[in-house]
Scaffold this motif. Structure first.
Motif, PDB file in Angstrom:
ATOM      1  N   LEU A   1     -10.121  14.514 -10.660  1.00 30.55           N
ATOM      2  CA  LEU A   1      -9.648  13.149 -10.412  1.00 30.55           C
ATOM      3  C   LEU A   1      -9.130  12.502 -11.685  1.00 30.55           C
ATOM      4  CD1 LEU A   1     -12.465  11.929  -7.986  1.00 30.55           C
ATOM      5  CD2 LEU A   1     -10.085  12.371  -7.392  1.00 30.55           C
ATOM      6  N   GLU A   2      -9.810  12.744 -12.787  1.00 34.28           N
ATOM      7  CA  GLU A   2      -9.351  12.187 -14.064  1.00 34.28           C
ATOM      8  C   GLU A   2      -7.987  12.757 -14.434  1.00 34.28           C
ATOM      9  OE1 GLU A   2      -9.204   9.887 -17.394  1.00 34.28           O
ATOM     10  OE2 GLU A   2     -10.647   9.778 -15.734  1.00 34.28           O
ATOM     11  N   ARG A   3      -7.784  14.042 -14.207  1.00 37.27           N
ATOM     12  CA  ARG A   3      -6.501  14.676 -14.517  1.00 37.27           C
ATOM     13  C   ARG A   3      -5.377  14.124 -13.653  1.00 37.27           C
ATOM     14  NH1 ARG A   3      -4.255  19.106 -12.120  1.00 37.27           N
ATOM     15  NH2 ARG A   3      -6.227  19.702 -11.105  1.00 37.27           N
ATOM     16  N   LEU A   4      -5.723  13.732 -12.432  1.00 37.05           N
ATOM     17  CA  LEU A   4      -4.711  13.266 -11.491  1.00 37.05           C
ATOM     18  C   LEU A   4      -4.630  11.743 -11.416  1.00 37.05           C
ATOM     19  CD1 LEU A   4      -5.518  15.759  -8.575  1.00 37.05           C
ATOM     20  CD2 LEU A   4      -3.603  15.896 -10.176  1.00 37.05           C
ATOM     21  N   ARG A   5      -5.228  11.070 -12.394  1.00 38.72           N
ATOM     22  CA  ARG A   5      -5.310   9.610 -12.354  1.00 38.72           C
ATOM     23  C   ARG A   5      -3.950   8.950 -12.132  1.00 38.72           C
ATOM     24  NH1 ARG A   5      -8.526   5.812 -14.893  1.00 38.72           N
ATOM     25  NH2 ARG A   5      -9.652   7.408 -16.055  1.00 38.72           N
ATOM     26  N   ASP A   6      -2.922   9.399 -12.861  1.00 37.90           N
ATOM     27  CA  ASP A   6      -1.607   8.750 -12.803  1.00 37.90           C
ATOM     28  C   ASP A   6      -0.624   9.467 -11.885  1.00 37.90           C
ATOM     29  OD1 ASP A   6      -2.463   6.833 -14.693  1.00 37.90           O
ATOM     30  OD2 ASP A   6      -2.035   8.226 -16.337  1.00 37.90           O
ATOM     31  N   ALA A   7      -1.099  10.450 -11.154  1.00 36.87           N
ATOM     32  CA  ALA A   7      -0.197  11.201 -10.272  1.00 36.87           C
ATOM     33  C   ALA A   7       0.168  10.358  -9.060  1.00 36.87           C
ATOM     34  CB  ALA A   7      -0.858  12.493  -9.819  1.00 36.87           C
ATOM     35  N   PRO A   8       1.393  10.503  -8.553  1.00 34.91           N
ATOM     36  CA  PRO A   8       1.734   9.834  -7.291  1.00 34.91           C
ATOM     37  C   PRO A   8       0.770  10.281  -6.198  1.00 34.91           C
ATOM     38  CG  PRO A   8       3.694  10.753  -8.347  1.00 34.91           C
ATOM     39  CD  PRO A   8       2.527  11.276  -9.101  1.00 34.91           C
ATOM     40  N   VAL A   9       0.508   9.387  -5.243  1.00 28.10           N
ATOM     41  CA  VAL A   9      -0.490   9.717  -4.219  1.00 28.10           C
ATOM     42  C   VAL A   9      -0.083  10.952  -3.421  1.00 28.10           C
ATOM     43  CG1 VAL A   9      -1.474   7.410  -3.973  1.00 28.10           C
ATOM     44  CG2 VAL A   9       0.594   8.011  -2.689  1.00 28.10           C
ATOM     45  N   GLU A  10       1.242  11.193  -3.263  1.00 28.02           N
ATOM     46  CA  GLU A  10       1.692  12.386  -2.547  1.00 28.02           C
ATOM     47  C   GLU A  10       1.266  13.660  -3.270  1.00 28.02           C
ATOM     48  OE1 GLU A  10       4.180   8.933  -1.554  1.00 28.02           O
ATOM     49  OE2 GLU A  10       3.627   9.892  -3.440  1.00 28.02           O
ATOM     50  N   ASN A  11       1.336  13.632  -4.606  1.00 28.36           N
ATOM     51  CA  ASN A  11       0.880  14.783  -5.397  1.00 28.36           C
ATOM     52  C   ASN A  11      -0.639  14.850  -5.464  1.00 28.36           C
ATOM     53  OD1 ASN A  11       3.565  15.228  -5.848  1.00 28.36           O
ATOM     54  ND2 ASN A  11       3.566  14.516  -7.963  1.00 28.36           N
ATOM     55  N   LEU A  12      -1.265  13.664  -5.501  1.00 28.83           N
ATOM     56  CA  LEU A  12      -2.719  13.607  -5.623  1.00 28.83           C
ATOM     57  C   LEU A  12      -3.416  14.341  -4.478  1.00 28.83           C
ATOM     58  CD1 LEU A  12      -5.384  12.460  -6.751  1.00 28.83           C
ATOM     59  CD2 LEU A  12      -4.915  10.370  -5.454  1.00 28.83           C
ATOM     60  N   VAL A  13      -3.006  14.079  -3.236  1.00 33.44           N
ATOM     61  CA  VAL A  13      -3.706  14.691  -2.098  1.00 33.44           C
ATOM     62  C   VAL A  13      -3.500  16.207  -2.073  1.00 33.44           C
ATOM     63  CG1 VAL A  13      -3.696  12.598  -0.711  1.00 33.44           C
ATOM     64  CG2 VAL A  13      -1.734  14.149  -0.578  1.00 33.44           C
ATOM     65  N   ASP A  14      -2.291  16.650  -2.435  1.00 32.01           N
ATOM     66  CA  ASP A  14      -2.038  18.099  -2.442  1.00 32.01           C
ATOM     67  C   ASP A  14      -2.794  18.791  -3.562  1.00 32.01           C
ATOM     68  OD1 ASP A  14      -0.347  17.988  -0.259  1.00 32.01           O
ATOM     69  OD2 ASP A  14       1.447  17.681  -1.458  1.00 32.01           O
ATOM     70  N   GLU A  15      -2.777  18.189  -4.759  1.00 31.21           N
ATOM     71  CA  GLU A  15      -3.426  18.823  -5.912  1.00 31.21           C
ATOM     72  C   GLU A  15      -4.937  18.864  -5.769  1.00 31.21           C
ATOM     73  OE1 GLU A  15      -2.197  20.442  -8.472  1.00 31.21           O
ATOM     74  OE2 GLU A  15      -0.212  20.217  -7.592  1.00 31.21           O
ATOM     75  N   LEU A  16      -5.514  17.863  -5.113  1.00 29.93           N
ATOM     76  CA  LEU A  16      -6.961  17.895  -4.883  1.00 29.93           C
ATOM     77  C   LEU A  16      -7.354  19.100  -4.032  1.00 29.93           C
ATOM     78  CD1 LEU A  16      -8.266  14.263  -4.222  1.00 29.93           C
ATOM     79  CD2 LEU A  16      -9.129  15.905  -5.886  1.00 29.93           C
ATOM     80  N   SER A  17      -6.595  19.350  -2.957  1.00 30.02           N
ATOM     81  CA  SER A  17      -6.888  20.493  -2.105  1.00 30.02           C
ATOM     82  C   SER A  17      -6.698  21.804  -2.853  1.00 30.02           C
ATOM     83  CB  SER A  17      -5.983  20.470  -0.866  1.00 30.02           C
ATOM     84  OG  SER A  17      -6.271  19.348  -0.058  1.00 30.02           O
TER      85      SER A  17
ATOM     86  N   LEU B   1       0.845  -1.194   0.000  1.00 30.19           N
ATOM     87  CA  LEU B   1       0.000   0.000   0.000  1.00 30.19           C
ATOM     88  C   LEU B   1       0.886   1.253   0.000  1.00 30.19           C
ATOM     89  CD1 LEU B   1      -2.722  -0.916   2.660  1.00 30.19           C
ATOM     90  CD2 LEU B   1      -2.918  -1.070   0.165  1.00 30.19           C
ATOM     91  N   ARG B   2       0.516   2.201  -0.811  1.00 29.90           N
ATOM     92  CA  ARG B   2       1.183   3.509  -0.805  1.00 29.90           C
ATOM     93  C   ARG B   2       0.179   4.507  -0.247  1.00 29.90           C
ATOM     94  NH1 ARG B   2       5.523   5.080  -4.073  1.00 29.90           N
ATOM     95  NH2 ARG B   2       6.346   7.085  -3.328  1.00 29.90           N
ATOM     96  N   ILE B   3       0.527   5.161   0.852  1.00 32.49           N
ATOM     97  CA  ILE B   3      -0.419   6.029   1.563  1.00 32.49           C
ATOM     98  C   ILE B   3       0.135   7.449   1.633  1.00 32.49           C
ATOM     99  CG2 ILE B   3      -1.711   6.359   3.707  1.00 32.49           C
ATOM    100  CD1 ILE B   3      -1.248   3.414   4.331  1.00 32.49           C
ATOM    101  N   ALA B   4      -0.727   8.422   1.415  1.00 31.04           N
ATOM    102  CA  ALA B   4      -0.346   9.835   1.567  1.00 31.04           C
ATOM    103  C   ALA B   4      -1.539  10.598   2.119  1.00 31.04           C
ATOM    104  CB  ALA B   4       0.096  10.430   0.241  1.00 31.04           C
ATOM    105  N   ALA B   5      -1.239  11.651   2.856  1.00 31.44           N
ATOM    106  CA  ALA B   5      -2.300  12.471   3.453  1.00 31.44           C
ATOM    107  C   ALA B   5      -1.953  13.940   3.313  1.00 31.44           C
ATOM    108  CB  ALA B   5      -2.499  12.110   4.920  1.00 31.44           C
ATOM    109  N   SER B   6      -2.999  14.771   3.316  1.00 28.65           N
ATOM    110  CA  SER B   6      -2.822  16.228   3.229  1.00 28.65           C
ATOM    111  C   SER B   6      -3.850  16.890   4.131  1.00 28.65           C
ATOM    112  CB  SER B   6      -3.009  16.697   1.784  1.00 28.65           C
ATOM    113  OG  SER B   6      -3.101  18.110   1.717  1.00 28.65           O
ATOM    114  N   TYR B   7      -3.407  17.946   4.806  1.00 22.92           N
ATOM    115  CA  TYR B   7      -4.328  18.726   5.629  1.00 22.92           C
ATOM    116  C   TYR B   7      -4.114  20.196   5.308  1.00 22.92           C
ATOM    117  CZ  TYR B   7      -7.347  19.864   9.558  1.00 22.92           C
ATOM    118  OH  TYR B   7      -8.403  20.307  10.314  1.00 22.92           O
ATOM    119  N   THR B   8      -5.185  20.890   4.926  1.00 29.45           N
ATOM    120  CA  THR B   8      -5.105  22.310   4.575  1.00 29.45           C
ATOM    121  C   THR B   8      -6.072  23.095   5.450  1.00 29.45           C
ATOM    122  OG1 THR B   8      -4.646  21.691   2.285  1.00 29.45           O
ATOM    123  CG2 THR B   8      -5.236  23.994   2.713  1.00 29.45           C
ATOM    124  N   VAL B   9      -5.551  24.099   6.149  1.00 33.40           N
ATOM    125  CA  VAL B   9      -6.390  24.949   6.991  1.00 33.40           C
ATOM    126  C   VAL B   9      -7.119  25.956   6.110  1.00 33.40           C
ATOM    127  CG1 VAL B   9      -6.400  26.614   8.887  1.00 33.40           C
ATOM    128  CG2 VAL B   9      -4.846  24.650   8.942  1.00 33.40           C
TER     129      VAL B   9
END
Length: 547
Positions: free
Chosen positions: A505-521, A327-335
């Motif tokens: 989500l479609e744009r970020l389909r192949d992004a690493p999970v570390e980038n995915l969580v940041d780019e979603l925010s 499993l590859r896990i990443a998290a992001s928290y934005t105030v």
């Protein structure tokens, strides 16, 4: 009787005069119409009684005659005086001149010259001129009053607009850039902002109508040092010294202290190239500096408070996520952008003794110290129980009981994704207590929205949960998040979830999970212009080795 009617007309017209050009056209012709009058001249004086403007009726004066008129003005007073013109360049034009000079506070002095032919009744002309001077003085006084009122209205509007613009942002750097832009060019030709740092003034922003010239001056160490010395003197209660204005190639330099809440935070230095009459009064500059100081201080306090909130928020989150094979896990928290209280969003990932892993996400109602305390309790309660192999439903039941026992009015939405790797992929059992449903990003297909359900914890005596199951194949990604992500709204009130989540989500389909969580925010914030609420995002990708 004819003159009385003309004089009556003059007095009636005083209130309608708005500029001195209109005044000349009104008062000169009646004097010109008097018997024996050759010409009537009206002069407007600058320093040293220089003639800065002239009007006439009858004979038009040439430059030499204007100079003679200036000399006659120097010998005249408010009471009209008859002066012979023998031996002057005016002798060929008239026999005598009846001259009267008048002054009105706030406006240049003026002179009337009534040129008369031989035999003219200078006594009557003197009387008539005295009456015209009285009318003119009142008209000019009214013009000055109206001009002052208009100028005050303009300055009040400038102060109001400056306050709005300076208070529109809560970023210190932006505020200090906006402050001088509010002053230039409407108020001054230049404006420099100095703030006190470690007890010394430091320039943080500068604007001038000729930025190239200002940059060249500020690049001179001698000029920079002189300005720092000026700012320091101003802070200590001093003022300008000879050479301060020359150092900036300006006519006038006016420093004003930035003082707010009983302390000095810096100095505004106004730079003027305009005439003295166009320089705003010191009281106006002090008012502007006071508003600028408040805006700068507010943005500084906001940033300090926000840093404290972010720091405290980080203490409510796990310092690191566990390493789980496969499993590859990443998290992001934005105030949230405009939030100055600790929020209630939380997440965690724990491993259980039975080989499963549990990803936890939740959101406590409200903000502040009480919400922060409840956030920590909710996260640790769920994580501890799940780590001890408690089923998610039981863990949520225990948290619900604790919330009800404490009597808190706050409720908690929560979601638990129980992850069990197997030969066919990763089985995910999702348990929800009123939390937004997760998203599954398929490696070879479109993103799928899961199901949520349930009721937030702390509301009912017996919790109600929603449950669903999905299977993650290699490369598939489970994305769980709090509602701050999906509920960001654009100017038309449309939510990010409805308009842009799928496309992002479609744009970020192949992004690493570390980038995915940041780019979603970031995408959510860009969609709404700001993030009105905190956003927690957790992404888990199957079939990839963790770092």
């Amino acid at each position: 009787m004819e003159w009385a009617a003309r004089l009556h007309h003059l007095w009636r017209s005083v209130t309608s005069i708005t500029v001195r050009d209109e005044l000349a056209a009104l008062v000169l012709p009646p004097l010109q119409a008097l018997p024996g009058v050759v010409a009537v001249w009206g002069l407007r004086h600058g320093p040293g009684l220089t003639v800065i403007e002239h009007r006439w009726s009858g004979h038009e004066p040439d430059p030499a005659q204007i100079e003679v008129s200036r000399a006659l003005s120097a010998d005249a007073g408010e009471q009209p005086r008859v002066i012979p013109l023998d031996g002057t360049p005016l002798a060929g034009v008239a026999d005598q001149a009846v001259v009267s000079r008048f002054d009105v506070a706030g406006d240049p002095a003026g002179t009337f010259l009534v040129l008369t032919a031989p035999g003219a009744d200078t006594g009557r002309i003197t009387t008539c001129l005295a009456q015209v001077v009285e009318v003119t003085r009142e008209a000019v006084r009214a013009i000055v009053v109206r001009r002052g009122e208009q100028l005050q209205q303009t300055r009040d509007a400038l102060l109001a607009e400056a306050s709005l613009q300076m208070d529109a942002v809560l970023d210190t750097a932006q505020t200090m850039r906006r402050v001088p832009r509010m002053a230039v060019p409407a108020i001054a030709e230049g404006c420099l902002v100095y703030v006190v740092e470690d007890g010394k003034p430091v320039m943080r922003s500068a604007v001038h109508v000729d930025m190239r010239r200002l940059s060249a001056l500020l690049g001179d160490p001698a000029v920079a040092d002189r300005l720092i010395a000026l700012a320091d003197r101003t802070i200590r209660g001093g003022g300008t010294e000879p050479g301060d204005a020359e150092a900036l190639d300006a006519r006038i330099v006016e420093p004003q202290v930035l003082r707010t809440r009983g302390r000095v935070i810096g100095v505004l230095i106004f730079v003027f190239d305009r005439a003295d009459s166009q320089v705003p009064p010191a009281s106006f500059l002090r008012d502007l500096a006071s508003r600028a100081a408040l805006a700068i201080d507010n943005s500084t306090l906001y940033e300090e408070r926000r840093r404290e909130v972010v720091t405290m928020q980080q203490h409510l989150l796990p310092t690191r996520l566990p390493v789980i094979p496969g499993l590859r896990i990443a998290a992001s928290y934005t105030v949230g952008d405009q939030i100055l209280e600790v929020g209630g969003d939380f997440y965690d990932v724990v491993t259980a003794g039975n080989g499963a892993a549990a990803a936890v996400i939740g959101d406590v109602c409200g903000r502040g110290v009480d919400a922060a305390a409840l956030t920590g309790m909710a996260r640790h309660t769920l994580a501890a129980l799940l780590q001890e192999d408690a089923p998610p439903v039981r863990a949520m039941h225990r948290l619900n009981t604790r919330l009800r026992l404490d009597g808190s009015w706050r409720f908690v939405t929560a979601g638990v994704a129980l992850l069990r790797p197997g030969p066919d992929g990763v089985a995910v059992d999702w348990t929800s207590a009123g939390h937004p449903a997760p998203v599954v990003m398929r490696r070879g297909g479109p993103a799928e929205r899961g199901t949520g359900g349930g009721v937030p914890l702390g509301v009912l005596a017996e919790p109600r949960t929603g449950r669903s199951r999905v299977l993650l194949g290699p490369g598939d990604t489970l994305v769980i998040f709090t509602d701050g992500l999906t509920e960001s709204r654009d100017a038309d009130g449309c939510m990010f979830e409805e308009q842009a989540l799928g496309e992002t989500l479609e744009r970020l389909r192949d992004a690493p999970v570390e980038n995915l969580v940041d780019e979603l925010s970031r995408a959510s914030a860009a969609f709404g212009g700001t993030l009105p609420d905190d956003v927690a995002v957790l992404a888990i990708r199957a079939g990839e080795q963790p770092e």
